[in-house]
Design a protein around this motif. Structure first.
Motif, PDB file in Angstrom:
ATOM      1  N   ASP A 171       0.827  -1.198   0.000  1.00  0.00           N
ATOM      2  CA  ASP A 171       0.000   0.000   0.000  1.00  0.00           C
ATOM      3  C   ASP A 171       0.867   1.257   0.000  1.00  0.00           C
ATOM      4  OD1 ASP A 171      -2.284  -1.633   0.138  1.00  0.00           O
ATOM      5  OD2 ASP A 171      -2.152  -1.713   2.328  1.00  0.00           O
ATOM      6  N   LEU A 172       1.953   1.223   0.746  1.00  0.00           N
ATOM      7  CA  LEU A 172       2.853   2.365   0.779  1.00  0.00           C
ATOM      8  C   LEU A 172       3.590   2.508  -0.544  1.00  0.00           C
ATOM      9  CD1 LEU A 172       4.301   1.863   4.373  1.00  0.00           C
ATOM     10  CD2 LEU A 172       2.454   3.385   3.662  1.00  0.00           C
ATOM     11  N   ALA A 173       3.966   1.362  -1.126  1.00  0.00           N
ATOM     12  CA  ALA A 173       4.655   1.403  -2.415  1.00  0.00           C
ATOM     13  C   ALA A 173       3.761   2.019  -3.479  1.00  0.00           C
ATOM     14  CB  ALA A 173       5.089  -0.004  -2.826  1.00  0.00           C
ATOM     15  N   ALA A 174       2.454   1.754  -3.373  1.00  0.00           N
ATOM     16  CA  ALA A 174       1.520   2.319  -4.345  1.00  0.00           C
ATOM     17  C   ALA A 174       1.476   3.836  -4.253  1.00  0.00           C
ATOM     18  CB  ALA A 174       0.130   1.740  -4.117  1.00  0.00           C
ATOM     19  N   ASP A 175       1.855   4.365  -3.085  1.00  0.00           N
ATOM     20  CA  ASP A 175       1.899   5.819  -2.908  1.00  0.00           C
ATOM     21  C   ASP A 175       3.236   6.411  -3.336  1.00  0.00           C
ATOM     22  OD1 ASP A 175      -0.667   5.787  -1.914  1.00  0.00           O
ATOM     23  OD2 ASP A 175      -0.025   5.585   0.174  1.00  0.00           O
ATOM     24  N   GLY A 176       4.118   5.555  -3.878  1.00  0.00           N
ATOM     25  CA  GLY A 176       5.383   6.044  -4.392  1.00  0.00           C
ATOM     26  C   GLY A 176       6.558   5.929  -3.455  1.00  0.00           C
ATOM     27  N   GLY A 178      12.523   1.872  -1.917  1.00  0.00           N
ATOM     28  CA  GLY A 178      13.881   1.787  -1.385  1.00  0.00           C
ATOM     29  C   GLY A 178      13.922   1.730   0.118  1.00  0.00           C
ATOM     30  N   PRO A 179      15.019   2.181   0.708  1.00  0.00           N
ATOM     31  CA  PRO A 179      15.186   2.118   2.169  1.00  0.00           C
ATOM     32  C   PRO A 179      14.103   2.863   2.928  1.00  0.00           C
ATOM     33  CG  PRO A 179      17.277   2.580   1.093  1.00  0.00           C
ATOM     34  CD  PRO A 179      16.227   2.699   0.037  1.00  0.00           C
ATOM     35  N   ALA A 180      13.521   3.869   2.286  1.00  0.00           N
ATOM     36  CA  ALA A 180      12.483   4.648   2.955  1.00  0.00           C
ATOM     37  C   ALA A 180      11.223   3.834   3.208  1.00  0.00           C
ATOM     38  CB  ALA A 180      12.137   5.886   2.130  1.00  0.00           C
ATOM     39  N   LEU A 181      11.047   2.760   2.417  1.00  0.00           N
ATOM     40  CA  LEU A 181       9.829   1.976   2.542  1.00  0.00           C
ATOM     41  C   LEU A 181       9.760   1.284   3.904  1.00  0.00           C
ATOM     42  CD1 LEU A 181       7.239   0.874   1.292  1.00  0.00           C
ATOM     43  CD2 LEU A 181       8.596  -0.971   0.273  1.00  0.00           C
ATOM     44  N   GLY A 182      10.884   0.733   4.364  1.00  0.00           N
ATOM     45  CA  GLY A 182      10.897   0.047   5.644  1.00  0.00           C
ATOM     46  C   GLY A 182      10.552   0.976   6.791  1.00  0.00           C
ATOM     47  N   GLU A 183      11.135   2.162   6.794  1.00  0.00           N
ATOM     48  CA  GLU A 183      10.854   3.123   7.859  1.00  0.00           C
ATOM     49  C   GLU A 183       9.425   3.623   7.783  1.00  0.00           C
ATOM     50  OE1 GLU A 183      11.203   5.313  11.226  1.00  0.00           O
ATOM     51  OE2 GLU A 183      12.514   3.720  10.449  1.00  0.00           O
ATOM     52  N   ALA A 184       8.927   3.831   6.565  1.00  0.00           N
ATOM     53  CA  ALA A 184       7.545   4.276   6.406  1.00  0.00           C
ATOM     54  C   ALA A 184       6.573   3.211   6.896  1.00  0.00           C
ATOM     55  CB  ALA A 184       7.265   4.605   4.938  1.00  0.00           C
ATOM     56  N   LEU A 185       6.897   1.943   6.641  1.00  0.00           N
ATOM     57  CA  LEU A 185       6.038   0.862   7.095  1.00  0.00           C
ATOM     58  C   LEU A 185       6.001   0.817   8.621  1.00  0.00           C
ATOM     59  CD1 LEU A 185       4.303  -1.621   6.427  1.00  0.00           C
ATOM     60  CD2 LEU A 185       6.419  -2.974   6.352  1.00  0.00           C
ATOM     61  N   ALA A 225       3.881   3.693   9.888  1.00  0.00           N
ATOM     62  CA  ALA A 225       2.460   3.481   9.618  1.00  0.00           C
ATOM     63  C   ALA A 225       1.878   2.442  10.573  1.00  0.00           C
ATOM     64  CB  ALA A 225       2.271   3.045   8.163  1.00  0.00           C
ATOM     65  N   ARG A 226       2.651   1.429  10.869  1.00  0.00           N
ATOM     66  CA  ARG A 226       2.155   0.403  11.784  1.00  0.00           C
ATOM     67  C   ARG A 226       2.063   0.932  13.210  1.00  0.00           C
ATOM     68  NH1 ARG A 226       5.102  -5.038   9.176  1.00  0.00           N
ATOM     69  NH2 ARG A 226       3.274  -5.600   7.908  1.00  0.00           N
ATOM     70  N   ILE A 227       2.991   1.773  13.607  1.00  0.00           N
ATOM     71  CA  ILE A 227       2.914   2.392  14.938  1.00  0.00           C
ATOM     72  C   ILE A 227       1.678   3.282  15.020  1.00  0.00           C
ATOM     73  CG2 ILE A 227       4.019   4.045  16.490  1.00  0.00           C
ATOM     74  CD1 ILE A 227       6.718   2.936  15.504  1.00  0.00           C
ATOM     75  N   ALA A 228       1.405   4.028  13.932  1.00  0.00           N
ATOM     76  CA  ALA A 228       0.210   4.873  13.905  1.00  0.00           C
ATOM     77  C   ALA A 228      -1.057   4.027  13.995  1.00  0.00           C
ATOM     78  CB  ALA A 228       0.196   5.715  12.630  1.00  0.00           C
ATOM     79  N   ALA A 229      -1.053   2.871  13.350  1.00  0.00           N
ATOM     80  CA  ALA A 229      -2.219   1.986  13.409  1.00  0.00           C
ATOM     81  C   ALA A 229      -2.415   1.442  14.817  1.00  0.00           C
ATOM     82  CB  ALA A 229      -2.046   0.846  12.410  1.00  0.00           C
ATOM     83  N   ILE A 230      -1.312   1.113  15.474  1.00  0.00           N
ATOM     84  CA  ILE A 230      -1.385   0.651  16.862  1.00  0.00           C
ATOM     85  C   ILE A 230      -1.958   1.746  17.751  1.00  0.00           C
ATOM     86  CG2 ILE A 230       0.029   0.044  18.870  1.00  0.00           C
ATOM     87  CD1 ILE A 230       1.877  -1.481  16.910  1.00  0.00           C
ATOM     88  N   ALA A 231      -1.489   2.970  17.563  1.00  0.00           N
ATOM     89  CA  ALA A 231      -1.981   4.103  18.362  1.00  0.00           C
ATOM     90  C   ALA A 231      -3.473   4.303  18.166  1.00  0.00           C
ATOM     91  CB  ALA A 231      -1.211   5.365  17.987  1.00  0.00           C
TER      92      ALA A 231
END
Length: 422
Positions: A378-383, A386-393, A396-402
Motif C-alpha cells: 500500500d505504501l509502495a503504491a503511494d510512491g 527503497g530504504p524509505a519503505l521500511g521506515e515508512a512501514l 504506519a504500523r505504529i500509527a495503526a497501533i496508536a
C-alpha cells in the motif's frame, strides 16, 4: 484364535471415557500362523500385527525379562505357551491390566476394576521397578486422570521414590522424557504430573529447572499462593484450560518463570529481572531434552516478554510495535495470540484469580491486528520505495497501533505496578 481387547480401551470404557485406539492380545499363536491368517507383521521389538480387515493392532502374548538398565533393557518372549495372565502380569498399572474377551467377559487378575472404582493408580507388581519410564507414565496418567479423582497408591509412590533414589531415571533418553512431558502438558491437569514427579523426587532429575521453583517465595500481595512451584502448577493448569490439548502453549507456560529460582535470597520475595535470568536455564532445558524448535522459540519469547505484556498499557505505541517485531509477529502472526494466552495463564494462575479478566491480552491482540493490516504494497503504491519503505512501514504500523488503542483503550489498571513486583 484367542483374541482379547486389552489396556486403555478396556480401562477407558470402564471409566466412561470416549474410546481411543483398540489394542488386542492374541494367545497361543506364532508369527507364521498370524501371517497365514492374513495379519501383517509391523512389530520391530516384539511381534505386533495389523488385522487384515480393521487394521487394528494385535500383539502376541509375551513376557519380558530384565536384561540391563533402562527402559529398553528387556528380553521379550512371545512363545505360544505364554498365557493371557502372564501377559497381563508384565503391565504397568492394574487399571491397564484388564482384558476383555469377544463375549465381553473381563479377565482381571490384579484388581484393576476395583482400583478404577476406588480411583487408585497402583502398580501391578515388583517388575514395575525394572522400567524407569513407568515413573513418568504414572505422572502422565495422573495429569489425565486426576480430574476424575485418581491418586497414586502409597505403595506405588514408595516404589517410585526407591527407583529415583537408585538412579534408575538417569537412564531415560531425552526423547522419551520429552514425549511424556508433552503428552502431560496436553492433558487436563498438568499440575498433577508436576506434583507427582516432585513428590517422588523425579522432577529434580528430569526437570531440575522446574523443580528448583518449589520453596521459592513470591510477594504475597500478588501471589497469595506464595510458593513459586505452586504458582507454576496453577499456571500450567490454567494454560490447559485456556488452550486444551496444546502442548506448545503448555510448555511456554511451564517455563516462563524459571528465572525466579535464581533470585538471590537477600532480594526475596521480589524477583527483579527474572524474565531475563530465566533465558539461560530455559536454553539448558531445551538443549537437554531436544525440545522442538517451535516450542523452544515460543517459550523463549514468553519468558522474555511476559512482564512487558502485563504492563502493556504503560508502554508507548512504538514500544508495543517493537515487542511485536521482537516476537517475529509479522512473519509468524500466530505467535502473538499464543504469547497473549501464555501471559493470561500466568496472570490467572494464582490463588483467587482463576476467573480474573486479562484485558492486556486483548490489547496486545488488537494492536497486533491493526499493525498487520498495514502492508508495504500500500505504501509502495503511494510512491514510497527503497530504504524509505521500511521506515515508512514501521511508522504506519505504529500509527495503526496508536489508533487501535485510542478507539478501544486497554483497562489494565495497575498492571505496571504489579509487574515490577512479580
Amino acid at each position: 484364535m484367542k483374541i482379547y481387547l486389552v489396556g486403555g480401551a478396556v480401562r477407558d470404557r470402564l471409566l466412561g471415557l470416549p474410546p481411543g485406539d483398540r489394542d488386542y492380545v492374541v494367545v497361543g499363536e506364532t508369527q507364521d500362523t498370524m501371517e497365514a491368517a492374513g495379519f501383517r507383521a509391523i512389530g520391530r521389538d516384539f511381534p505386533v500385527f495389523l488385522h487384515p480387515g480393521t487394521h487394528e493392532e494385535h500383539a502376541l502374548a509375551r513376557t519380558e525379562r530384565k536384561s540391563g538398565r533402562g527402559h529398553r533393557g528387556f528380553v521379550v518372549d512371545a512363545d505360544p505357551s505364554v498365557t493371557l495372565e502372564e501377559d497381563l502380569q508384565r503391565r504397568d498399572f492394574t487399571i491397564n491390566a484388564i482384558a476383555e474377551d469377544a463375549d465381553g467377559n473381563l479377565v482381571d487378575p490384579h484388581g484393576g476394576v476395583a482400583d478404577i472404582a476406588a480411583r487408585v493408580l497402583r502398580h501391578v507388581g515388583p517388575a514395575f521397578a525394572e522400567d524407569p519410564l513407568r515413573v513418568l507414565r504414572a505422572a502422565r496418567f495422573m495429569a489425565r486422570f486426576a480430574p476424575l479423582g485418581f491418586r497414586v497408591a502409597d505403595e506405588t509412590m514408595a516404589l517410585m521414590r526407591a527407583m529415583v533414589a537408585a538412579g534408575e531415571l538417569d537412564t531415560l533418553t531425552p526423547e522419551r522424557v520429552w514425549q511424556e512431558l508433552s503428552r502431560a502438558l496436553a492433558s487436563a491437569q498438568p499440575s498433577a504430573f508436576l506434583r507427582t514427579l516432585h513428590d517422588c523426587g523425579a522432577l529434580a532429575v528430569v526437570l531440575p529447572e522446574v523443580d528448583a521453583l518449589y520453596g521459592v517465595p513470591q510477594h504475597a500481595e500478588y501471589h497469595p499462593e506464595i510458593d513459586t512451584g505452586v504458582h507454576q502448577e496453577l499456571v500450567s493448569d490454567m494454560a490447559a484450560r485456556l488452550a486444551p490439548g496444546d502442548a506448545l502453549i503448555g510448555f511456554a507456560a511451564l517455563t516462563h518463570d524459571l528465572g525466579k529460582a535464581l533470585t538471590p535470597k537477600d532480594e526475596l520475595p521480589r524477583h527483579i529481572g527474572h524474565e531475563h535470568a530465566g533465558l539461560k536455564p530455559l536454553a539448558a532445558l531445551c538443549d537437554r531434552l531436544r525440545v522442538p524448535a517451535a516450542h523452544r522459540e515460543l517459550a523463549m519469547i514468553a519468558c522474555r516478554e511476559h512482564l512487558n505484556v502485563h504492563r502493556i498499557d504503560e508502554l508507548r505505541d512504538a514500544t508495543v510495535y517493537d515487542l511485536i517485531a521482537r516476537c517475529d509477529g509479522f512473519r509468524k502472526p500466530e505467535r502473538i495470540g499464543q504469547l497473549a494466552t501464555v501471559c493470561e495463564a500466568d496472570k490467572r494462575g494464582r490463588l483467587g484469580s482463576a476467573d480474573a479478566a486479562y484485558p492486556q491480552g486483548r490489547t496486545l491482540r488488537r494492536a497486533h491486528a491493526a499493525a498487520l493490516a498495514v502492508h508495504a504494497r500500500d505504501l509502495a503504491a503511494d510512491g514510497v520505495t527503497g530504504p524509505a519503505l521500511g521506515e515508512a512501514l514501521r511508522k504506519a504500523r505504529i500509527a495503526a497501533i496508536a489508533a487501535a488503542r485510542r478507539v478501544a483503550p486497554g483497562d489494565g489498571g495497575d498492571a505496571g505496578q504489579e509487574s515490577r513486583r512479580l
